[in-house]
Write a protein that holds these residues in place. Structure first.
Motif, short mmCIF file in Angstrom:
data_model
loop_
_atom_site.label_atom_id
_atom_site.label_comp_id
_atom_site.label_asym_id
_atom_site.label_seq_id
_atom_site.Cartn_x
_atom_site.Cartn_y
_atom_site.Cartn_z
N GLU A 1 62.51 92.03 -69.07
CA GLU A 1 61.12 91.04 -69.72
C GLU A 1 62.51 89.98 -70.74
O GLU A 1 62.08 88.59 -70.70
N LEU B 1 63.87 86.55 -68.81
CA LEU B 1 63.20 86.35 -68.55
C LEU B 1 62.68 84.89 -68.69
O LEU B 1 62.40 83.89 -68.85
N VAL C 1 62.57 81.04 -69.30
CA VAL C 1 61.35 80.07 -69.49
C VAL C 1 61.45 79.33 -70.58
O VAL C 1 61.08 78.15 -70.61
N ARG D 1 57.37 81.32 -65.08
CA ARG D 1 56.39 81.98 -64.48
C ARG D 1 55.30 82.20 -63.66
O ARG D 1 54.19 80.93 -63.92
N HIS E 1 53.54 87.24 -60.40
CA HIS E 1 53.46 87.04 -62.04
C HIS E 1 55.07 86.98 -62.03
O HIS E 1 56.25 87.11 -62.52
N ASP E 2 56.27 86.78 -60.42
CA ASP E 2 57.10 86.29 -60.53
C ASP E 2 58.12 85.49 -61.06
O ASP E 2 57.07 84.46 -61.36
N HIS E 3 58.96 85.51 -61.69
CA HIS E 3 59.80 84.20 -62.13
C HIS E 3 60.53 83.71 -61.58
O HIS E 3 61.74 83.96 -59.91
#
Length: 208
Positions: free
Chosen positions: A27, A30, A34, A41, A47-49
């Motif tokens: 997390e 990722l 972002v 996201r 809610h994949d990245h």
């Protein structure tokens, strides 16, 4: 000047799905991508990245690849056959790879097109025109030309923005390629090449 990704972030970027850009990582990793604008996201569950266009550029700028026109896989990464490659073995394995890549591309359309529609190309396709058109053709069962010629399609870049040229050995094959690309969300027109004495297609991703 923006700082380059850390070694850990670079590993996450390099491991992204080559078609969809789907990311796997902690997390914290990722979230950091972002924050730097290299990933987003997805608002829909799960809610994949995914890589943003900037993330894709970083991945491709430092990743050794054959030219798009060659269509050769680099480091085992899937590449659509654009025509003109050395003869390669076909079989169930390649069929599965092509099917998986096409399904991944449809999923990328669903997730990145503003209205979630899958009937028109997405941003990744607009920045990878030759591979995107070739994937649509190969996924529909068309066969690429091998080596220096022979039957099969050829997809090539053109000087025109957002347009590729598609060549086929006969009018029937050319019309079949046009129909496939139109179903895949491309605008297609047929033209004459006076130097080669043959017809060819100009295809560009449809926007609406």
């Amino acid at each position: 000047m923006t700082r380059p990704p850390t070694a850990a972030q670079r590993r996450v970027i390099d491991a992204a799905d080559p078609v969809t850009g789907r990311l796997k990582g902690t997390e914290a990793q990722l979230a950091a991508l972002v924050k730097r604008g290299l990933a987003f996201r997805h608002p829909r569950p799960p809610h994949d990245h995914f890589l943003t266009p900037a993330g894709h550029r970083i991945r491709e700028a430092e990743e050794p690849r054959a030219p798009v026109e060659a269509g050769a896989p680099a480091g085992g990464v899937f590449a659509a056959r654009v025509g003109g490659e050395e003869p390669a073995a076909d079989g169930p394995g390649r069929t599965r790879e092509v099917h998986s890549a096409w399904q991944g591309l449809l999923e990328l359309r669903r997730m990145t097109n503003r209205d979630g529609e899958t009937d028109r190309p997405c941003g990744w396709e607009r920045s990878h025109l030759v591979q995107a058109a070739a994937l649509a053709l190969e996924a529909a069962g068309h066969r690429p030309a091998q080596g220096d010629g022979g039957p099969g399609y050829l997809v090539r870049a053109t000087p025109q923005p957002e347009a590729v040229a598609v060549h086929a050995p006969d009018p029937g094959s050319l019309r079949a390629c046009a129909a496939t690309l139109e179903r895949a969300g491309w605008q297609v027109s047929e033209h004459n090449d006076p130097r080669a004495g043959a017809r060819y297609l100009l295809a560009s991703p449809r926007r609406a």
